[in-house]
Enzyme design. Sequence first.
Site, mmCIF file in Angstrom:
data_model
loop_
_atom_site.group_PDB
_atom_site.id
_atom_site.type_symbol
_atom_site.label_atom_id
_atom_site.label_comp_id
_atom_site.label_asym_id
_atom_site.label_seq_id
_atom_site.Cartn_x
_atom_site.Cartn_y
_atom_site.Cartn_z
ATOM 1 C CG ASP A 114 -2.196 -0.470 1.155
ATOM 2 O OD1 ASP A 114 -2.517 -0.912 0.059
ATOM 3 O OD2 ASP A 114 -2.942 -0.455 2.160
ATOM 4 C CB CYS A 168 -19.342 -11.902 -9.041
ATOM 5 S SG CYS A 168 -18.255 -11.101 -7.851
ATOM 6 C CB CYS A 171 -23.815 -13.014 -6.325
ATOM 7 S SG CYS A 171 -23.757 -12.384 -4.639
ATOM 8 C CB CYS A 174 -21.351 -6.696 -2.199
ATOM 9 S SG CYS A 174 -21.135 -6.853 -3.974
ATOM 10 C CB CYS A 194 -16.996 3.926 0.381
ATOM 11 S SG CYS A 194 -16.373 2.507 1.258
ATOM 12 C CB CYS A 222 -17.725 0.012 6.240
ATOM 13 S SG CYS A 222 -19.207 -0.840 5.645
ATOM 14 C CB CYS A 225 -19.557 -4.788 0.467
ATOM 15 S SG CYS A 225 -17.988 -3.986 0.737
ATOM 16 C CB CYS A 229 -18.909 -11.534 -0.089
ATOM 17 S SG CYS A 229 -18.261 -12.417 -1.520
#
Length: 294
Positions: A114, A168, A171, A174, A194, A222, A225, A229
């Site tokens: 990061d 995915c 679906c 999320c 977000c 948070c 989502c 899943c």
Amino acid sequence: MGFDACGIAEIKELYSEAKQLEQWLKNGMHGKMYYMEKYFDIRINPALILPNAKSIISLLFGYYPKKKQSALELKISKYAYGKDYHFILKEKLFTLYEVLKEKIGNFNARAYVDTAPVMDKVWAKKSGLGWIGKHSNLIVKKSGSYYFIAELITDLNLNSDTEIKDYCGNCTRCIEACPTGAIIEPYIVDARKCISYLTIELKDELIPNEFKDKMSGWIFGCDICMDVCPWNKFATPHQHTELEAMPEILHFSKKDWEDLSEEQFKILFKHSPIKRSKFKGLKRNLKFVLTAIE
Ligand code: SF4
Ligand code: SF4
């Protein structure tokens, strides 16, 4: 080194991802994360970071915790339960680099967690470690998305792994579960909406009022989502002692958060990702979330 997964991709300029990133930035979806506008060329081409860069080694480090905050009104994202992962993973990456040099001879590499404009999720996907879900996080088949990503950009010409497909399917859990509607369409998250951005990245005095009743108790990050899943049903608790959850995070009541002084904050969260929001930011989040709850 204790990493949970490793994959390799050949370094090439990211053409389609560059277009998507450009559009996302043009639409202002990065909000006040102005650093996202910088180093665009490097972001789409890691070869500009290291001369003759040929392969990128992506590594995953699981953080799904054994114990979770249970039925607490005020919530912290799971990634921040323990020590700041940046330091833990950076050290491991450097050790890995040294070990590899001992085994195969000298080569050049850059180690990142990061900490550079590298599209880590994209490279992890290209390394066959998983796919990027509609919530925009990397998902590992049969073990979910609670992973930190680290990478070594190298001038080694390594064999690449094969990408896997997107699982995915139809679906949309999320998208439906996001309380602020931040996943504006599959695979696109408007950061400005977000909760992770609002509680960590946004440094304004106030969180916009339109989110007042939508914070669902989250005061730092948070996980909604990811929690909903279906692939995270397969997540197993990590075994990394370095990431052990702080007892305060698991048990702090509303009153404990309210009573927390700046001195206590500095001591308690000295090695925690929570210090990123600073004391002032955490108290801002707390006040905002509590006015909706009370
Ligand atoms: S982290 Fe929370 S607010 Fe952000 S997209 Fe996921 S569910 Fe929505
Ligand atoms: S909740 Fe469903 S749509 Fe969203 S990332 Fe997971 S599998 Fe994909």
